[in-house]
Design a protein around this motif. Structure first.
Motif, PDB file in Angstrom:
ATOM      1  N   ARG A  27      -4.928   9.732  -2.077  1.00  0.00           N
ATOM      2  CA  ARG A  27      -3.845   9.955  -2.761  1.00  0.00           C
ATOM      3  C   ARG A  27      -4.196  11.431  -3.410  1.00  0.00           C
ATOM      4  NH1 ARG A  27      -1.293  10.581  -7.573  1.00  0.00           N
ATOM      5  NH2 ARG A  27       0.457   9.161  -7.669  1.00  0.00           N
ATOM      6  N   LEU A  30      -3.398  14.107  -9.354  1.00  0.00           N
ATOM      7  CA  LEU A  30      -2.472  13.814 -10.313  1.00  0.00           C
ATOM      8  C   LEU A  30      -2.091  15.457 -10.865  1.00  0.00           C
ATOM      9  CD1 LEU A  30      -3.405  10.833 -12.311  1.00  0.00           C
ATOM     10  CD2 LEU A  30      -1.483  11.088 -11.186  1.00  0.00           C
ATOM     11  N   TRP A  39       3.985  14.490   0.546  1.00  0.00           N
ATOM     12  CA  TRP A  39       4.085  13.164  -0.098  1.00  0.00           C
ATOM     13  C   TRP A  39       4.524  12.112   0.863  1.00  0.00           C
ATOM     14  CZ3 TRP A  39       2.351  11.573  -4.396  1.00  0.00           C
ATOM     15  CH2 TRP A  39       2.781  10.283  -4.921  1.00  0.00           C
ATOM     16  N   PHE A  42       1.750  10.844   2.728  1.00  0.00           N
ATOM     17  CA  PHE A  42       0.799   9.950   1.953  1.00  0.00           C
ATOM     18  C   PHE A  42       1.574   8.393   1.475  1.00  0.00           C
ATOM     19  CE2 PHE A  42       0.464   8.455  -2.625  1.00  0.00           C
ATOM     20  CZ  PHE A  42      -0.732   7.710  -2.564  1.00  0.00           C
ATOM     21  N   VAL A  43       2.813   8.404   1.057  1.00  0.00           N
ATOM     22  CA  VAL A  43       3.787   7.286   1.002  1.00  0.00           C
ATOM     23  C   VAL A  43       3.800   6.254   2.164  1.00  0.00           C
ATOM     24  CG1 VAL A  43       5.515   5.982  -0.228  1.00  0.00           C
ATOM     25  CG2 VAL A  43       4.231   8.252  -1.284  1.00  0.00           C
ATOM     26  N   GLN A  58      -9.278  -6.376   0.090  1.00  0.00           N
ATOM     27  CA  GLN A  58      -9.850  -6.594  -1.163  1.00  0.00           C
ATOM     28  C   GLN A  58     -10.209  -8.053  -1.065  1.00  0.00           C
ATOM     29  OE1 GLN A  58      -7.252  -6.958  -4.596  1.00  0.00           O
ATOM     30  NE2 GLN A  58      -8.579  -6.704  -5.877  1.00  0.00           N
ATOM     31  N   ILE A  60     -10.454 -10.863  -2.522  1.00  0.00           N
ATOM     32  CA  ILE A  60      -9.457 -11.095  -3.447  1.00  0.00           C
ATOM     33  C   ILE A  60      -9.691 -12.586  -4.197  1.00  0.00           C
ATOM     34  CG2 ILE A  60      -7.559 -12.408  -2.287  1.00  0.00           C
ATOM     35  CD1 ILE A  60      -5.880 -10.253  -3.942  1.00  0.00           C
ATOM     36  N   ARG A  64     -13.563  -9.764  -6.048  1.00  0.00           N
ATOM     37  CA  ARG A  64     -12.287  -8.790  -6.294  1.00  0.00           C
ATOM     38  C   ARG A  64     -12.345  -7.361  -5.980  1.00  0.00           C
ATOM     39  NH1 ARG A  64      -8.070 -11.304  -7.872  1.00  0.00           N
ATOM     40  NH2 ARG A  64      -6.811  -9.347  -7.985  1.00  0.00           N
ATOM     41  N   TRP A  66     -12.680  -3.963  -3.860  1.00  0.00           N
ATOM     42  CA  TRP A  66     -11.917  -3.154  -2.583  1.00  0.00           C
ATOM     43  C   TRP A  66     -13.038  -2.844  -1.717  1.00  0.00           C
ATOM     44  CZ3 TRP A  66      -7.099  -3.269  -1.201  1.00  0.00           C
ATOM     45  CH2 TRP A  66      -5.845  -3.609  -2.338  1.00  0.00           C
ATOM     46  N   ALA A  84     -16.516   0.269  -1.846  1.00  0.00           N
ATOM     47  CA  ALA A  84     -15.439   1.394  -2.234  1.00  0.00           C
ATOM     48  C   ALA A  84     -15.805   2.849  -1.808  1.00  0.00           C
ATOM     49  CB  ALA A  84     -14.733   0.834  -3.452  1.00  0.00           C
TER      50      ALA A  84
ATOM     51  N   GLU B 705       4.017   3.925  -5.670  1.00  0.00           N
ATOM     52  CA  GLU B 705       3.912   5.156  -5.250  1.00  0.00           C
ATOM     53  C   GLU B 705       5.124   5.635  -4.646  1.00  0.00           C
ATOM     54  OE1 GLU B 705       1.782   7.235  -6.152  1.00  0.00           O
ATOM     55  OE2 GLU B 705      -0.384   6.554  -6.131  1.00  0.00           O
ATOM     56  N   ALA B 733      -0.680 -11.442 -10.431  1.00  0.00           N
ATOM     57  CA  ALA B 733      -1.734 -11.168  -9.462  1.00  0.00           C
ATOM     58  C   ALA B 733      -1.462  -9.827  -8.630  1.00  0.00           C
ATOM     59  CB  ALA B 733      -1.820 -12.272  -8.396  1.00  0.00           C
ATOM     60  N   LEU B 736      -2.701  -6.870 -11.161  1.00  0.00           N
ATOM     61  CA  LEU B 736      -4.276  -6.998 -11.195  1.00  0.00           C
ATOM     62  C   LEU B 736      -4.856  -6.144 -10.012  1.00  0.00           C
ATOM     63  CD1 LEU B 736      -6.627  -7.851 -12.975  1.00  0.00           C
ATOM     64  CD2 LEU B 736      -6.756  -9.905 -11.668  1.00  0.00           C
ATOM     65  N   SER B 737      -4.366  -6.717  -8.937  1.00  0.00           N
ATOM     66  CA  SER B 737      -5.118  -5.924  -7.652  1.00  0.00           C
ATOM     67  C   SER B 737      -4.679  -4.416  -7.671  1.00  0.00           C
ATOM     68  CB  SER B 737      -4.284  -6.618  -6.480  1.00  0.00           C
ATOM     69  OG  SER B 737      -4.837  -7.694  -5.794  1.00  0.00           O
ATOM     70  N   GLU B 740      -6.876  -2.833 -10.081  1.00  0.00           N
ATOM     71  CA  GLU B 740      -8.144  -2.777  -9.496  1.00  0.00           C
ATOM     72  C   GLU B 740      -8.294  -1.673  -8.398  1.00  0.00           C
ATOM     73  OE1 GLU B 740      -9.574  -7.285 -10.058  1.00  0.00           O
ATOM     74  OE2 GLU B 740      -8.143  -6.763  -8.421  1.00  0.00           O
ATOM     75  N   TYR B 741      -7.264  -1.643  -7.613  1.00  0.00           N
ATOM     76  CA  TYR B 741      -7.018  -0.502  -6.444  1.00  0.00           C
ATOM     77  C   TYR B 741      -7.399   0.942  -7.076  1.00  0.00           C
ATOM     78  CZ  TYR B 741      -5.251   2.295  -2.735  1.00  0.00           C
ATOM     79  OH  TYR B 741      -4.883   3.373  -1.678  1.00  0.00           O
ATOM     80  N   GLN B 744     -11.110   1.050  -8.424  1.00  0.00           N
ATOM     81  CA  GLN B 744     -12.222   1.129  -7.820  1.00  0.00           C
ATOM     82  C   GLN B 744     -12.004   2.340  -6.483  1.00  0.00           C
ATOM     83  OE1 GLN B 744     -12.525  -2.761  -5.932  1.00  0.00           O
ATOM     84  NE2 GLN B 744     -12.023  -3.583  -8.076  1.00  0.00           N
ATOM     85  N   LEU B 745     -10.765   2.560  -5.901  1.00  0.00           N
ATOM     86  CA  LEU B 745     -10.864   3.412  -4.960  1.00  0.00           C
ATOM     87  C   LEU B 745     -10.378   4.984  -5.495  1.00  0.00           C
ATOM     88  CD1 LEU B 745      -9.219   1.096  -2.626  1.00  0.00           C
ATOM     89  CD2 LEU B 745     -11.358   2.087  -2.160  1.00  0.00           C
ATOM     90  N   TRP B 747      -9.556   6.447  -8.670  1.00  0.00           N
ATOM     91  CA  TRP B 747     -10.063   7.081  -9.920  1.00  0.00           C
ATOM     92  C   TRP B 747     -11.365   6.142 -10.256  1.00  0.00           C
ATOM     93  CZ3 TRP B 747      -4.482   5.920 -11.363  1.00  0.00           C
ATOM     94  CH2 TRP B 747      -3.662   6.614 -10.906  1.00  0.00           C
ATOM     95  N   ILE B 887       1.599   7.234 -11.649  1.00  0.00           N
ATOM     96  CA  ILE B 887       1.984   6.507 -10.088  1.00  0.00           C
ATOM     97  C   ILE B 887       3.253   6.484  -9.703  1.00  0.00           C
ATOM     98  CG2 ILE B 887       1.636   4.491  -8.863  1.00  0.00           C
ATOM     99  CD1 ILE B 887      -1.130   4.052 -10.386  1.00  0.00           C
TER     100      ILE B 887
END
Ligand code: ZN
Lengths: 88, 998
Positions: A27, A30, A39, A42-43, A58, A60, A64, A66, A84, B705, B733, B736-737, B740-741, B744-745, B747, B887
């Motif tokens: 990503r 910021l 961009w 990326f998107v 993940q 899940i 939980r 990733w 991760a 995004e 749900a 929350l994912s 977490e994304y 964890q990945l 920031w 975001i």
């Protein structure tokens, strides 16, 4: 059904995981200027390679977390799974 | 009717237990241990169905999974089961089956006229004929094809049977209980490995049940029984019969269908009908054996023509003669075993061997028994319509090109043997690169992709001695690697007859002037002429030939047809078989019932049902529930004869006038803790979060995004580093994912933890002008005045002895509070609110009233935040910070997103103030415009405004901000409605938002 080794929990069936796409995508930072092209890349734009692919999953229905999975998109062979914060 | 073809003794059936059954309405008798096929043959019944395309009479060809014809429709305990193989269906008392694919009955089938019109049904017939005109398809062609085609008829009733799924892990999964399966299982079990041994038939032993061999000092059958009983007694071994492993999937996951009750008159009370096993095996041993290959000659589909191995099986296992004047037509030694078996039971067979001068132990035995053997002989054509009554036979030249001296001899069955085809389906499914073995003229597994090993005749090894030796070794080796234990067993000595080479010959040439149909694929009615035609028309790839002719595409997966088809293609093309290659094998190997695949996940069991702690109160108070994701929520509380519309209006009106209470437990809740929690929220939400004081809530919108709104909700700062986030019920749900994304990945430097707390809190929204009065009485010690607890304020309180969290937030647009208590106290809280609220005329309200309240207030929800809209579209642009990054922010500057006529949410009121606008209606300028009438947008949500007592809707339309005041039309092609409407502000009620702050 794939058998994925979660680096935190061990070997688990695919139905405990959800797929998260290409793990090599970074990503943009910021508050930094990003060109339209970067961009869009990326998107929206993702490669669809035949062969080795580093991707996110993940765990899940488990821890939980990733995780990163290095998988062959053709044969489904999984070479490596990483936390991760680990790099290949 | 007597069993004219049952021997007086012999076989493995239980002659002490007679069983009566019905076939095509007629009553017959058989014995316990019979299959439907063996019992019918014992009764002299050979006509069981009609073929797929030409409706030719068809009988039995095999004795198990190899059977291409004998598919019947079962009626068991008032449930129908189509597509059942008579050769696999075990007999039970009262069994009731009938033929399929024939109308009006199997003896007189109108479709058989297709047979005489045969030249009009060549390969590709359907492609060529039904192309034109297009309008004929569904009016003329399709109904005819549908009536004429298909095996059996599925029930349209709900299936009352139960099916189960089971997940299992093992060290070795061994598929097939013939000599290689038993030996490898036994060796692995001795080393302490966890073994599952799966056999698709009811009896264990495979070829050992019918072969004349000695192992150690026992017969093959006795040895098999001994090994099986030992395996059954071992705690580390699971032995399963009636269990077909039909699919080999990735990472050594195999799926097996266990037929638990199909052999019983009805399913026992606490048993399922079938059970599907998902087995993850460390190693897989495929010992699925081989299937005899047919020989191709004229009318080789006539009832009475069958595999010689099947004839032997009917004799040795069921004590049944497939005929009393048998002809054995063979290109190898296997046919002799069948001939000898006939002879031993007092029947004189004639053997036609395509080979000129074969010699072996077994041929000598046949000669010693004075069996009539004709060398260099072939069957040219079977004669007889519904049953073989004779055969045209002929001498064949050494080069196999010419036939001479055709003569007709009487016979009542023709047992064919064209050598053996290893069953490589599972190995091929696993990704094994199979290879062609010239010696046996068939494909066998070679390079494994997964952890799989194929043994015995499935691997092209046809001698018992070598099979047992390699199987003991392999079982030992594979298990030793896993268990690190070795307890080696010695390989027993074997006595078996040696075979001579088979003849590389499968297809008898047509005699001059004859055009007999010579079938390759018996189930799909594909003849030699069809393949020849496909090749003449330019099809080259075997995959194309397969699709054009449908060779090997029937439910038997070409088990008896593939190799003969390949031989034919390679002959015509002058190529060797490996160059032609075989088609891809796909699961399932054998048909699996839909019920087994679905398992218990039917109806309400297809997903979990979540109920709030107040659910039973709602139930007692006449709530009518609605599915909200996996939650059940009260839609309205019915009073007397009220309908949905009346009840929801009453409930909504009471909120506007007095006070209502709504169960909001289902809202997603996420607990957020950590020194960087504010920073996370500031990056996730579009508005500013760094300065939110402790004890305050804020409304926020989060984007993906790509700039699309993902979710909205309020988040409250409980203490310095502790926030309580709410999400919509549907997105809980995903949000929350999402968090977490990023944590964890993206920031990982942010020191924050998030956890779902949805189920920890029960929530009640108390809304309406009198809600403060109710709250004050619930919490007499608290200052809940507008100053003490202002809009977007938060406090904690004690609700008659339990801890409660009070949020002053509002979805209804009225003065409102949400009270949360721990889930276990939810019902207590609810009852207290109802009790205290009584004097203020409190009423519970459901989701329908909740929608009404939010729609007329212009609050956007799921129907507007539909995964296609950005903040501007929802009039949420005021919440988008210009200063900070978040975001999805970068996407909001995309050209389409900043277009001046960008879509926006508006209000819609029908001009007559009476007609409700169906949700999903299009908004158009001109109701009479030519089609396609350009649409401006769609109606996203509709209600009956209780404030103004007329219909009101929200719509998202192009250039919405400039549309206010315009007169347009709402059109619903689905409901066939055109409604003149006026566009108004989406904030229909209290546009300044004064009530929530009052
Ligand atoms: Zn995990």
């Amino acid at each position: 059904m794939l058998h994925i080794k979660c680096p935190h929990c061990g070997l688990r069936s695919q139905n405990e995981f959800s797929y998260g796409g290409d793990a090599s995508v970074k990503r943009p930072e910021l508050n930094k200027e990003v060109s339209d092209k970067d961009w869009d890349n990326f998107v929206y734009l993702r490669k669809s390679p035949i062969g080795k692919h580093l991707e996110l999953w993940q765990h899940i229905s488990g821890c939980r977390q990733w995780i990163k999975v290095e998988r062959d998109t053709l044969t489904h062979e999984i070479f490596k799974t990483l936390k991760a914060n680990e790099e290949v | 009717m007597s069993e004219k073809f049952r021997l007086d003794k012999g076989g493995l059936i239980n002659r002490n237990k007679k069983i009566s059954f019905k076939f095509n309405g007629k009553k017959y008798f058989g014995y316990e241990g019979d299959t439907l096929a063996s019992a019918l043959i014992a009764n002299g019944v050979h006509l069981v169905g009609r073929s797929f395309k030409y409706h030719r009479p068809r009988g039995f060809f095999g004795a198990g999974v190899d059977e291409p014809y004998a598919i019947v429709q079962m009626n068991r305990n008032n449930e129908v089961d189509p597509n059942v193989r008579a050769t696999e269906q075990e007999l039970f008392e009262g069994l009731d089956a009938k033929s399929v694919n024939c109308w009006p009955n199997v003896d007189f089938d109108i479709g058989a006229i297709n047979n005489f019109l045969g030249k009009f049904f060549p390969a590709g017939f359907y492609y060529k004929t039904f192309m034109w005109p297009k309008s004929f398809w569904y009016k003329v062609y399709e109904p005819i094809i549908r009536k004429a085609a298909g095996f059996g008829a599925a029930s349209i009733k709900h299936d009352k049977e139960k099916y189960e799924h089971k997940y299992e892990y093992c060290d070795l999964l061994i598929i097939g209980s013939g000599p290689s399966g038993l030996a490898s299982a036994y060796a692995a079990a001795q080393n302490g490995a966890k073994v599952i041994l799966a056999e698709d038939k009811s009896r264990f032993g495979g070829s050992l049940l019918t072969s004349e061999v000695t192992i150690g000092n026992q017969s093959g059958h006795e040895w098999a029984e001994k090994i099986i009983s030992e395996l059954k007694s071992m705690p580390n071994v699971v032995v399963k019969n009636r269990s077909q492993v039909f699919g080999y999937y990735d990472h050594n996951m195999l799926v097996m269908s266990e037929r638990i009750s199909d052999h019983l008159p009805k399913t026992d009370k606490y048993n399922p009908k079938q059970r599907l096993w998902y087995i993850r095996a460390k190693e897989v041993v495929i010992s699925s054996g081989s299937i005899e290959r047919p020989l191709v000659f004229g009318n080789n589909d006539t009832p009475g023509v069958m595999l010689s191995s099947a004839a032997k099986e009917y004799l040795k296992i069921y004590g049944v003669l497939v005929g009393k004047k048998p002809l054995v037509f063979t290109n190898n030694d296997s046919g002799y075993e069948t001939a000898i078996e006939f002879k031993k039971n007092g029947i004189d067979p004639i053997v036609l061997d395509t080979r000129k001068d074969p010699n072996s132990e077994i041929i000598k035995e046949a000669k010693d028994l004075n069996i009539n053997i004709k060398n260099s002989y072939v069957v040219v054509a079977a004669k007889g319509y519904k049953k073989v009554n004779s055969a045209d036979i002929a001498k064949i030249s050494d080069d196999k090109k010419n036939i001479n001296n055709i003569e007709n001899i009487k016979c009542d069955c023709i047992c064919v043997s064209g050598f053996w085809t290893p069953t490589i389906h599972l190995a091929s499914q696993s990704g094994n690169k199979t290879k062609f073995n010239e010696e046996i003229d068939a494909f066998i597994p070679s390079q494994s992709k997964q952890k799989e090993t194929t043994l015995g005749s499935a691997n092209g090894v046809f001698t018992l001695e070598e099979t047992l030796k390699t199987s003991f070794e392999t079982g030992n080796k594979l298990s030793k690697q896993i268990t690190n234990k070795e307890n080696k067993v010695s390989v027993p000595t074997v006595v078996e007859k040696k075979y001579s080479n088979h003849d590389k010959f499968w297809c008898v040439p047509l005699p001059e002037g004859k055009n007999y149909k010579r079938f390759l694929d018996f189930q799909n009615d594909v003849a030699v002429s069809d393949i020849q035609l496909a090749l003449r028309e330019g099809y080259r790839s075997i995959e194309h030939v397969k699709r054009y002719t449908t060779l090997g595409m029937a439910t038997d997966q070409g088990r008896t047809s593939n190799l003969n088809g390949l031989q034919l293609v390679s002959d015509i093309e002058n190529k060797v078989v490996p160059q032609v290659g075989h088609t891809t094998f796909r699961p399932p190997y054998s048909p699996v019932s839909i019920g087994a695949i679905v398992g218990r996940e039917i109806g309400k069991h297809s997903k979990p049902t979540r109920k709030s702690p107040m659910h039973y109160w709602h139930e007692k108070n006449n709530a009518v529930f609605v599915d909200a994701g996996v939650w059940l929520r009260p839609r309205y509380y019915k009073r007397g004869n009220e309908n949905l519309f009346e009840a929801s209006k009453r409930e909504a009106r009471n909120v506007r006038q007095n006070v209502g209470v709504c169960d909001v437990t289902t809202l997603g809740k996420i607990d957020i803790k950590g020194p960087d929690a504010a920073e996370l929220l500031n990056r996730v939400y579009t508005n500013a979060w760094l300065k939110l004081p402790v004890g305050k809530a804020r409304y926020g919108v989060m984007l993906r995004e790509d700039g699309i709104v993902m979710d909205d909700g309020t988040t409250t700062r409980i203490s310095e580093n502790h926030y309580h986030m709410t999400t919509t019920t549907a997105q809980a749900a995903n949000v929350l994912s999402h968090l977490e994304y990023y944590l964890q990945l993206v920031w990982p430097e942010l020191n924050v933890n998030v956890v779902s707390s949805t189920e920890q809190w029960a929530g009640a929204a108390i809304a309406g002008p009198k809600s403060r009065d109710v709250l004050q009485k619930l919490f007499p010690d608290l200052d809940v005045s507008n100053k003490g607890l202002p809009f977007m304020g938060y406090m904690e309180g004690n609700l008659f002895g339990i801890n409660a969290k009070i949020y002053r937030i509002s979805f209804s647009g009225e003065l409102a509070y949400e009270v949360n208590v721990e889930s276990d106290n939810g019902n207590y809280m609810w009852e207290k609110i109802m009790e205290i609220g009584k004097e203020f005329n409190i009423q519970p309200y459901g989701t329908e009233a909740l929608s009404t309240l939010r729609i007329e207030m212009g609050h956007v929800a799921g129907s507007e935040l539909d995964g296609r809209t950005i903040p501007y579209d929802n009039s949420l642009e005021g919440l988008v910070s210009k200063k900070k990054d978040f975001i999805g922010k970068r996407s909001l500057s995309k050209t389409a997103y900043i277009a001046p006529d960008r879509q926006k949410v508006v209000g819609v009121v029908p001009l007559d103030k009476k007609t409700s606008i169906p949700e999903g209606s299009y908004i158009v300028k001109d109701a009479k415009a030519k089609l396609p009438n350009p649409k401006l947008g769609h109606v996203s949500a509709s209600c009956w405004s209780v404030e103004y007592d007329n219909p009101f809707s929200l719509a998202i339309i192009k250039d919405g901000k400039n549309m206010i005041g315009q007169k347009l039309f709402a059109m619903s092609p689905l409901k066939n409605k055109t409604i003149p409407v006026e566009i108004v502000s989406s904030h229909y009620v209290d546009p300044k938002g004064e009530r929530v702050r009052s």
